[in-house]
Design an enzyme around this catalytic site. Structure first.
Site, mmCIF file in Angstrom:
data_model
loop_
_atom_site.group_PDB
_atom_site.id
_atom_site.type_symbol
_atom_site.label_atom_id
_atom_site.label_comp_id
_atom_site.label_asym_id
_atom_site.label_seq_id
_atom_site.Cartn_x
_atom_site.Cartn_y
_atom_site.Cartn_z
ATOM 1 N N LYS A 1 0.940 -1.241 -0.264
ATOM 2 C CA LYS A 1 -0.097 -0.169 0.056
ATOM 3 C C LYS A 1 0.913 1.231 0.107
ATOM 4 O O LYS A 1 1.893 1.367 0.736
ATOM 5 C CB LYS A 1 -0.848 -0.028 1.341
ATOM 6 C CG LYS A 1 -1.912 1.276 1.362
ATOM 7 C CD LYS A 1 -3.132 0.698 0.765
ATOM 8 C CE LYS A 1 -3.940 2.027 0.602
ATOM 9 N NZ LYS A 1 -5.068 2.115 -0.682
ATOM 10 N N ARG B 1 24.428 -2.197 9.092
ATOM 11 C CA ARG B 1 25.611 -1.553 8.962
ATOM 12 C C ARG B 1 25.530 -0.201 9.871
ATOM 13 O O ARG B 1 24.661 0.393 10.524
ATOM 14 C CB ARG B 1 26.085 -0.923 7.522
ATOM 15 C CG ARG B 1 24.938 0.035 7.130
ATOM 16 C CD ARG B 1 25.283 0.946 5.892
ATOM 17 N NE ARG B 1 24.401 1.838 5.642
ATOM 18 C CZ ARG B 1 23.108 1.765 5.133
ATOM 19 N NH1 ARG B 1 22.843 0.764 4.672
ATOM 20 N NH2 ARG B 1 22.399 2.842 4.816
HETATM 21 C C1 MV4 Z 1 7.421 3.652 0.727
HETATM 22 C C2 MV4 Z 1 6.649 4.975 0.779
HETATM 23 C C3 MV4 Z 1 5.443 5.101 0.727
HETATM 24 N N1 MV4 Z 1 4.938 3.822 0.890
HETATM 25 N N2 MV4 Z 1 6.612 2.736 0.915
HETATM 26 C C4 MV4 Z 1 11.652 4.831 -0.492
HETATM 27 C C5 MV4 Z 1 12.879 3.996 -0.437
HETATM 28 C C6 MV4 Z 1 12.826 2.977 0.521
HETATM 29 N N3 MV4 Z 1 13.640 2.882 1.422
HETATM 30 C C7 MV4 Z 1 11.463 3.045 0.962
HETATM 31 N N4 MV4 Z 1 10.983 4.168 0.366
HETATM 32 C C8 MV4 Z 1 9.589 4.742 0.426
HETATM 33 N N5 MV4 Z 1 8.815 3.392 0.545
HETATM 34 C C9 MV4 Z 1 5.163 2.750 1.050
HETATM 35 N N6 MV4 Z 1 4.533 1.779 1.229
HETATM 36 C C10 MV4 Z 1 7.762 5.909 0.287
HETATM 37 C C11 MV4 Z 1 9.226 5.657 0.193
HETATM 38 C C12 MV4 Z 1 9.768 7.017 0.001
HETATM 39 C C13 MV4 Z 1 10.882 7.482 0.910
HETATM 40 C C14 MV4 Z 1 11.086 6.731 2.210
HETATM 41 C C15 MV4 Z 1 12.273 7.227 3.064
HETATM 42 C C16 MV4 Z 1 12.805 8.385 2.622
HETATM 43 C C17 MV4 Z 1 12.367 8.957 1.498
HETATM 44 C C18 MV4 Z 1 11.784 8.656 0.669
HETATM 45 C C19 MV4 Z 1 11.389 9.530 -0.593
HETATM 46 C C20 MV4 Z 1 10.286 8.805 -1.559
HETATM 47 C C21 MV4 Z 1 9.478 7.752 -1.156
#
Ligand code: MV4
Length: 454
Positions: free
Chosen positions: A201, A292
């Site tokens: 989601k 890490r």
């Molecule tokens: C998400 C999300 C929204 N919904 N998962 C981006 C990299 C990965 N580590 C996980 N990420 C995201 N997962 C769901 N279900 C939005 C992001 C995301 C994000 C997450 C952490 C830090 C920056 C981000 C920038 C854009 C999108």
């Protein structure tokens, strides 16, 4: 304790490891590529060994070269730092099979956490809330479609072997699903040699909150509270802070407890981070584990008083954690700005070159973690981090005042840097109010800049 350690990395984190060694009375051995032959960290280490030419594949990513250096220098342990081989389970396994302690988790835990689908399964079994999504990888477009309909759009397709946003696709409606599924698989195969993807989601404008954990080899696991790393641009973090603003003490405690349950469930040892997304209602969802030490570890060190790198070394040497959960509290607030040699006017393109002049800020509440000095040449071959500026204050507002002052003192000339961008961030009303999420930089900050240019 070890007699001698190899720092299998370069730059800022190599120096951080060398400094920890000195304080522990451990000899340090640095390695360098030809591009780093004049780097100042090499003189601070007790010994420096050249491991190859400039390209990472011929130096910092080259396992036989690193093992040869460890043999020649007769070290007992290898610290991988961050990036490069730090989360490569094969490297961890090779180190141990060559009788060098790997200063990081067991290779089995690294391997398991490297697959996000596995990590989520472990989390779910440990009763850690995950983003609603598929149980493991999704095999076919039919399965993806059925699953997306059942949880409802928008959904996010993610690479099982991914991280850092590669192979990720937001899908807003049914018509976009099949092409997104296929291109995500292709990108995952190209980037990770693993085409597996899964569905989640889509959480709208989440904050990125992560929990630092420490686990010793005797089964003790503690958390060192939380960091907010929401300020990112294209999955590159710009600013990190601890504690995470806008979280109740109750949520912070529940986050910490969830991270500890997860670490125990995978048999984690050493330092690690559990990443969560937090929505506007303070509901949190586990997304992945970083096996890490992380770039942003100093903000946790500042507010907890724990030297995480020294603890990593002590843990690898078989020592028991010198504290229990109740001993670990946070005091005040710390904020870190990552200063990169990049050109904000040219899409943050790396801007390597000679640092002709440098003024390092100081005074109360300021920490500067960096490997550079005046005359230093930022090589074009690696990431462009010049230094991390960390400000501490008794409250978030105090930390911000210190940070603004320190950013104004900081001068780096000769290369383009992200300093002007940081000066804007720390004065922005949204950032001051803690009203930010993972989309804020690109949604607000970059848009603001365009309107100024026009
Ligand atoms: C998400 C999300 C929204 N919904 N998962 C981006 C990299 C990965 N580590 C996980 N990420 C995201 N997962 C769901 N279900 C939005 C992001 C995301 C994000 C997450 C952490 C830090 C920056 C981000 C920038 C854009 C999108």
């Amino acid at each position: 304790m070890f007699e001698r350690i190899l720092a299998a990395n370069r730059g800022e984190i190599a120096l951080r490891i060398i400094r920890a060694c000195k304080e522990l009375g451990v000899e340090s051995v640095a390695v360098y590529s030809q591009a780093d032959r004049d780097a100042p960290y090499l003189k601070i280490a007790d010994r420096a060994i050249c491991i190859g030419r400039a390209p990472s594949a011929e130096s910092y990513l080259n396992i036989p070269r690193l093992i040869a250096a460890a043999e020649v220098a007769d070290v007992q342990a290898i610290h991988p730092g961050y990036g490069f081989l730090s989360e490569n389970p094969h490297f961890a396994e090779v180190c141990r099979s060559c009788n060098f302690e790997f200063i990081g988790p067991p290779h089995e835990a690294i391997r398991k956490m490297g697959l996000k689908t596995e990590a989520k399964a472990v989390a779910a079994a440990a009763k850690v809330a995950c983003v609603p999504g598929s149980d493991g990888a999704v095999g076919s477009t039919d399965e993806a479609l059925r699953f997306a309909r059942s949880i409802g759009f928008p959904v996010l397709i993610k690479a099982a072997a991914g991280g850092g946003g590669k192979g990720m696709r937001v899908v807003r409606d049914e018509s976009a699903l099949v092409p997104a599924f296929q291109s995500a698989k292709a990108e995952a195969e190209a980037a990770f040699k693993n085409p597996s993807v899964y569905l989640e989601k889509f959480i709208d404008r989440p904050r990125h909150v992560e929990v630092q954990i420490l686990a010793d080899a005797k089964g003790h696991v503690v958390h060192c509270w939380d960091r907010d790393c929401s300020l990112q641009r294209r999955h590159q973090k710009l600013v990190e802070e601890s504690p995470a603003p806008g979280l109740s003490q109750k949520t912070r405690t529940r986050l910490g407890e969830a991270a500890v349950r997860l670490a125990k469930a995978v048999g984690y040892v050493n330092a690690g981070t559990c990443e969560f997304l937090v929505d506007a209602d303070e509901k949190f969802y586990f997304i992945e584990v970083n096996a890490r030490i992380q770039v942003e570890h100093p903000v946790t060190e500042v507010v907890t008083g724990i030297d995480l790198v020294k603890q990593q070394i002590r843990i690898a040497a078989g020592q028991e954690l010198p504290f229990r959960q109740d001993d670990i509290t946070t005091r005040g607030h710390a904020i870190e700005c990552r200063i990169n040699a990049e050109d904000p006017d040219n899409d943050f393109r790396p801007a390597p070159g000679r640092i002709t002049s440098l003024r390092i800020p100081g005074g109360p509440g300021v920490r500067w973690d960096s490997h550079v000095e005046p005359g230093y040449v930022v090589p074009p071959n690696y990431d462009s981090l010049i230094g991390k500026l960390i400000a501490y204050g008794s409250s978030r507002d105090e930390a911000l005042c210190v940070l603004r002052r320190a950013l104004d003192e900081l001068v780096v000339e000769g290369v383009k840097t992200t300093i002007p961008l940081h000066r804007r961030i720390v004065r922005h009303p949204d950032f001051i109010a803690g009203r930010v999420d993972t989309t804020w930089v690109e949604r607000i900050l970059m848009a603001d800049r365009m309107s100024v240019v026009r």
